[in-house]
Write a protein that holds these residues in place. Structure first.
Motif, PDB file in Angstrom:
ATOM      1  N   LYS B 196       0.846  -1.246   0.183  1.00 42.88           N
ATOM      2  CA  LYS B 196      -0.071   0.084  -0.111  1.00 42.88           C
ATOM      3  C   LYS B 196       0.881   1.340   0.026  1.00 42.88           C
ATOM      4  CE  LYS B 196      -3.312   2.073   2.721  1.00 42.88           C
ATOM      5  NZ  LYS B 196      -3.926   2.352   3.920  1.00 42.88           N
ATOM      6  N   PRO B 197       0.608   2.286  -0.857  1.00 39.89           N
ATOM      7  CA  PRO B 197       1.501   3.409  -1.020  1.00 39.89           C
ATOM      8  C   PRO B 197       1.384   4.093   0.517  1.00 39.89           C
ATOM      9  CG  PRO B 197       0.192   3.087  -2.893  1.00 39.89           C
ATOM     10  CD  PRO B 197      -0.468   2.175  -1.716  1.00 39.89           C
ATOM     11  N   VAL B 198       2.791   4.648   0.607  1.00 45.22           N
ATOM     12  CA  VAL B 198       2.749   5.666   1.609  1.00 45.22           C
ATOM     13  C   VAL B 198       3.015   7.263   0.979  1.00 45.22           C
ATOM     14  CG1 VAL B 198       3.585   3.822   3.515  1.00 45.22           C
ATOM     15  CG2 VAL B 198       5.170   5.351   2.219  1.00 45.22           C
ATOM     16  N   ARG B 199       2.870   8.044   1.958  1.00 44.45           N
ATOM     17  CA  ARG B 199       3.186   9.532   1.385  1.00 44.45           C
ATOM     18  C   ARG B 199       4.550  10.185   2.091  1.00 44.45           C
ATOM     19  NH1 ARG B 199      -2.609  12.909   0.879  1.00 44.45           N
ATOM     20  NH2 ARG B 199      -3.371  11.375  -0.779  1.00 44.45           N
ATOM     21  N   HIS B 200       5.179  10.779   1.112  1.00 43.52           N
ATOM     22  CA  HIS B 200       6.430  11.627   1.700  1.00 43.52           C
ATOM     23  C   HIS B 200       6.571  12.790   0.965  1.00 43.52           C
ATOM     24  CE1 HIS B 200       8.012   8.261   3.900  1.00 43.52           C
ATOM     25  NE2 HIS B 200       8.004   7.466   3.154  1.00 43.52           N
ATOM     26  N   ARG B 201       7.232  13.920   1.975  1.00 41.11           N
ATOM     27  CA  ARG B 201       7.525  15.322   1.222  1.00 41.11           C
ATOM     28  C   ARG B 201       8.602  14.794   0.030  1.00 41.11           C
ATOM     29  NH1 ARG B 201       6.724  19.903   4.111  1.00 41.11           N
ATOM     30  NH2 ARG B 201       8.153  20.668   2.581  1.00 41.11           N
ATOM     31  N   LEU B 202       8.457  15.516  -1.072  1.00 38.85           N
ATOM     32  CA  LEU B 202       9.802  15.582  -1.916  1.00 38.85           C
ATOM     33  C   LEU B 202      10.833  16.095  -1.658  1.00 38.85           C
ATOM     34  CD1 LEU B 202      10.643  14.651  -4.887  1.00 38.85           C
ATOM     35  CD2 LEU B 202       9.283  16.332  -5.798  1.00 38.85           C
ATOM     36  N   LEU B 214      16.586  16.211  -1.968  1.00 35.95           N
ATOM     37  CA  LEU B 214      15.521  15.735  -2.888  1.00 35.95           C
ATOM     38  C   LEU B 214      15.416  14.398  -2.236  1.00 35.95           C
ATOM     39  CD1 LEU B 214      16.550  16.663  -6.466  1.00 35.95           C
ATOM     40  CD2 LEU B 214      14.703  17.640  -5.142  1.00 35.95           C
ATOM     41  N   TYR B 215      14.157  14.048  -1.895  1.00 28.10           N
ATOM     42  CA  TYR B 215      13.829  12.641  -1.390  1.00 28.10           C
ATOM     43  C   TYR B 215      13.301  12.005  -2.636  1.00 28.10           C
ATOM     44  CZ  TYR B 215      12.691   8.989   1.953  1.00 28.10           C
ATOM     45  OH  TYR B 215      12.628   7.669   2.559  1.00 28.10           O
ATOM     46  N   LEU B 216      13.958  11.550  -3.425  1.00 32.95           N
ATOM     47  CA  LEU B 216      13.464  10.760  -4.692  1.00 32.95           C
ATOM     48  C   LEU B 216      13.884   9.267  -4.486  1.00 32.95           C
ATOM     49  CD1 LEU B 216      15.297  12.999  -7.636  1.00 32.95           C
ATOM     50  CD2 LEU B 216      12.956  12.515  -7.194  1.00 32.95           C
ATOM     51  N   SER B 217      12.958   8.416  -5.132  1.00 34.49           N
ATOM     52  CA  SER B 217      13.313   6.856  -5.076  1.00 34.49           C
ATOM     53  C   SER B 217      12.518   6.482  -6.090  1.00 34.49           C
ATOM     54  CB  SER B 217      12.755   6.495  -3.743  1.00 34.49           C
ATOM     55  OG  SER B 217      12.923   5.117  -3.650  1.00 34.49           O
ATOM     56  N   ALA B 218      13.097   5.147  -6.619  1.00 31.15           N
ATOM     57  CA  ALA B 218      12.204   4.280  -7.753  1.00 31.15           C
ATOM     58  C   ALA B 218      11.019   3.826  -7.198  1.00 31.15           C
ATOM     59  CB  ALA B 218      13.221   3.028  -8.108  1.00 31.15           C
ATOM     60  N   TRP B 261      25.232   4.476   4.592  1.00 29.14           N
ATOM     61  CA  TRP B 261      24.713   5.608   3.805  1.00 29.14           C
ATOM     62  C   TRP B 261      23.497   6.128   4.531  1.00 29.14           C
ATOM     63  CZ3 TRP B 261      24.813   0.852   1.635  1.00 29.14           C
ATOM     64  CH2 TRP B 261      23.329   0.209   1.229  1.00 29.14           C
ATOM     65  N   ASP B 262      23.130   7.259   4.369  1.00 29.27           N
ATOM     66  CA  ASP B 262      22.036   8.087   4.921  1.00 29.27           C
ATOM     67  C   ASP B 262      20.914   8.102   3.666  1.00 29.27           C
ATOM     68  OD1 ASP B 262      20.135   9.853   6.030  1.00 29.27           O
ATOM     69  OD2 ASP B 262      21.642  11.044   7.347  1.00 29.27           O
ATOM     70  N   ASN B 263      19.946   7.320   3.859  1.00 25.21           N
ATOM     71  CA  ASN B 263      18.921   7.619   3.010  1.00 25.21           C
ATOM     72  C   ASN B 263      18.115   8.602   2.963  1.00 25.21           C
ATOM     73  OD1 ASN B 263      18.844   4.386   2.077  1.00 25.21           O
ATOM     74  ND2 ASN B 263      18.941   4.018   4.087  1.00 25.21           N
ATOM     75  N   ARG B 264      18.051   9.451   3.944  1.00 27.02           N
ATOM     76  CA  ARG B 264      17.432  10.759   3.801  1.00 27.02           C
ATOM     77  C   ARG B 264      18.029  11.613   3.055  1.00 27.02           C
ATOM     78  NH1 ARG B 264      18.054  11.276  10.249  1.00 27.02           N
ATOM     79  NH2 ARG B 264      20.056  11.026   9.493  1.00 27.02           N
ATOM     80  N   THR B 265      19.437  11.659   2.631  1.00 26.33           N
ATOM     81  CA  THR B 265      20.297  12.513   1.809  1.00 26.33           C
ATOM     82  C   THR B 265      20.826  12.002   0.579  1.00 26.33           C
ATOM     83  OG1 THR B 265      21.986  12.272   3.062  1.00 26.33           O
ATOM     84  CG2 THR B 265      20.388  13.929   3.808  1.00 26.33           C
ATOM     85  N   THR B 266      20.810  10.389   0.347  1.00 23.47           N
ATOM     86  CA  THR B 266      21.533   9.819  -0.741  1.00 23.47           C
ATOM     87  C   THR B 266      20.494   8.906  -1.472  1.00 23.47           C
ATOM     88  OG1 THR B 266      22.121   8.059   0.627  1.00 23.47           O
ATOM     89  CG2 THR B 266      23.681  10.024   0.579  1.00 23.47           C
ATOM     90  N   MET B 267      20.704   8.734  -2.545  1.00 29.74           N
ATOM     91  CA  MET B 267      20.037   7.732  -3.165  1.00 29.74           C
ATOM     92  C   MET B 267      21.371   6.743  -3.520  1.00 29.74           C
ATOM     93  SD  MET B 267      16.800   8.247  -5.883  1.00 29.74           S
ATOM     94  CE  MET B 267      18.056   9.348  -7.147  1.00 29.74           C
TER      95      MET B 267
END
Lengths: 298, 301
Positions: B196-202, B214-218, B261-267
């Motif tokens: 089920k999708p969850v929401r995040h700020r971009l 940028l909070y990006l992700s596949a 790695w910090d997932n909040r600041t890296t992909m």
């Protein structure tokens, strides 16, 4: 006629010729030689009418009809002549209005922002595409081109060997599903069926090899789908590195032609809910692309 | 010997740490030094850290609560190679330690890791750090690439910054897998709720550093309030911007490397290797984040 290299061996700007008028056979031959040498040719300041664009295009082969036009209902189309592609954000024939944000035609056209080769979803693909600018927006909307010959040449020997015999499956469905679009008018199942193409093409005239990549690819024959797609993504990333790419900034009257057998292209973003962009596309049926023909010839 | 960090890129993204043995208990000062290094570099590389699962778990707990691995969570007990649910199995081995076959379902879903992503962005409270330990590395390939989402944000033009500042995206594991043709139904009936999708700020803001990223992700499938195709095209354009070579560091693995790695600041993403013939055995622990990035809704469909 003079061709100035804009990007070495890839993009040339053609001047000293009026393509609104009928061409001599020598002119046609010179343009074809230019296409083989460069792959993308730009013709600035050519105030073509639709009829003149069609006549100019016919010099180089047999026109194909556009799939978007073919699959649209007549009332959704701007032009009833299906050889004339409507690359605009107008609301069909009503040019007083722009397409609404959720307009189905707008959603479909957004996938043109993925790197692709025109009509690779057809068994014969497309040869040249010709795009003519009538109205351009103030900002954005460049068309970008990537050189699939240089991209092929830059592969390692091991990679060249790996891609050599591969056959990909192309369908308009695959490019559109990447951006979550699947809303086709009924009755077009035949147009949505995947067709096979070799991943490595040999140009029928120059003999140069190129990567035949396109967002329309959804699989590789004999490979599990996720592995095929991850591989195609990697190859597309390789093939669209900045050193292989040219960005065309449109001016009204520009005519740009490219060879879909050696070039991928994509549209880029602009403020399409506020600004008008009106381009006309004609394209030619591909020659030397059908995988069965290529296999039979070997 | 004291801990020191050498930048791995000209821009100061990613650092190589020396002078510390992570397999032994750490002092609070050492933990603080690593946290500070993470704030500064986003990615830290430690060589010659001879972890086993127990010592990796113990070391990881210095940085917060551990997440249960989503791979473990979604597989049956008899199919899991590693007993601890907090230890993610990033390998090409099956439960009996054999290489996975070409058509193996776990292999195909793991191919999604070759898309740029941020770990566990499909959770309402997403991951903070990921810690990846290299136990066996393949002969060639299999690099992990990291992209600096703070530098990528800084380089966005002012118009685009204004446009994206308040956007909210929807993330699900199903969205990343669907891109490579591994469909939601393939996860099985029992896992549908976890997709089920969850929401995040971009755009995320880090109060510790005062920087935005940028909070990006596949795992992103759409932007709230946008038509899906338009949302996906914007996300693709931002992804391309954010993963330009100047923002990327490629890590070439050696056995016993540990990378945090910090997932909040890296992909990051995995790169291809000969996974049908070479063993690649990595173990990942993941630190849970501090909270949601934006309010969730009951039906974030």
């Amino acid at each position: 006629m003079h061709i100035r290299a804009v990007q070495n061996g890839f993009v040339g700007e053609v001047t000293g010729i009026d393509i609104c008028k009928p061409l001599t056979t020598d002119d046609v031959a010179a343009i074809e030689r230019g296409m083989d040498q460069y792959a993308v040719l730009t013709f600035p300041d050519q105030p073509l009418t639709d009829e003149q664009q069609v006549a100019f295009t016919e010099n180089f082969g047999e026109l194909e009809i556009t799939l978007a036009g073919q699959m649209a209902k007549p009332e959704e189309r701007r032009f009833q002549q299906l050889e004339l592609g409507d690359i605009s954000n107008f609301n069909g024939a009503d040019t007083t209005r722009l397409r609404a944000r959720d307009d189905k035609r707008r959603m479909y056209a957004l996938a043109n922002r993925l790197w692709h080769s025109d009509a690779s979803f057809r068994a014969v693909g497309a040869g040249y595409t010709l795009l003519h600018a009538r109205i351009v927006p103030g900002k954005g909307a460049d068309t970008q081109f990537a050189d699939m010959r240089a991209a092929y040449d830059a592969l390692s020997e091991a990679e060249k060997k790996e891609v050599e015999g591969l056959v990909c499956e192309h369908s308009i469905v695959f490019s559109r599903e990447q951006i979550g679009f699947g809303d086709y008018n009924p009755g077009h199942e035949e147009h949505l069926k995947p067709v096979p193409h070799r991943l490595v093409l040999t140009h029928p005239k120059t003999g140069r090899k190129s990567l035949y990549l396109s967002s329309h690819i959804g699989g590789i024959v004999g490979w599990p789908v996720p592995e095929a797609r991850a591989f195609i993504r990697d190859l597309t990333e390789h093939a669209t590195q900045p050193q292989f790419v040219y960005s065309h900034k449109w001016r009204v009257g520009d005519m740009v032609m490219w060879d879909n057998r050696t070039v991928m292209h994509r549209a880029t973003r602009f403020d399409d809910l506020k600004e008008v962009r009106d381009l006309r596309r004609t394209s030619l049926k591909g020659v030397g692309l059908e995988v069965k023909q290529a296999m039979a010839a070997e | 010997m004291t801990l020191s960090i050498r930048p791995l890129t000209a821009s100061g993204f990613a650092g190589e740490v020396s002078g510390i043995d992570l397999t032994r208990p750490l002092s609070p000062d050492q933990v603080a030094a690593i946290d500070d290094g993470m704030d500064r570099f986003g990615v830290l590389v430690f060589h010659d850290q001879r972890f086993d699962d127990a010592s990796q778990l113990a070391f990881s707990r210095n940085f917060g609560d551990l997440e249960v691995s989503s791979g473990a969570e979604m597989s049956k007990a008899q199919d899991r190679r590693l007993p601890q649910m907090e230890m993610a199995d990033i390998s090409n081995l099956d439960v009996k330690g054999r290489l996975r076959a070409a058509s193996d379902r776990m292999r195909l879903t793991a191919l999604g890791n070759r898309l740029w992503h941020s770990d566990a962005s499909f959770r309402a409270i997403p991951a903070k750090y990921s810690l990846l330990s290299a136990r066996t590395v393949p002969g060639t390939g299999g690099n992990t690439e990291f992209a600096d989402m703070r530098a990528a944000y800084d380089a966005v033009d002012a118009d685009m910054k204004a446009e994206i500042e308040t956007l909210v995206t929807e993330h699900s594991n199903a969205y990343s897998r669907e891109q490579i043709g591994f469909m939601k139904a393939d996860y099985g009936e029992e896992n549908q709720l976890k997709l089920k999708p969850v929401r995040h700020r971009l755009v995320r803001y880090d109060p510790r550093t005062g920087r935005r990223s940028l909070y990006l992700s596949a795992h992103i499938g759409t932007i709230v309030g946008w038509p899906v195709p338009e949302a996906r095209m914007l996300i693709r354009d931002l992804m391309e911007h954010a993963t330009q070579r100047r923002f990327v560091h490629a890590h070439v693995w050696r056995q016993w490397d540990l990378v945090i790695w910090d997932n909040r600041t890296t992909m990051h993403r995995a790169r291809r290797y000969n996974d049908l013939t070479d063993v690649r055995d990595m173990r990942r622990t993941t630190i849970r984040g501090d909270g949601v990035t934006v309010a969730q809704v009951q039906e974030a469909a």
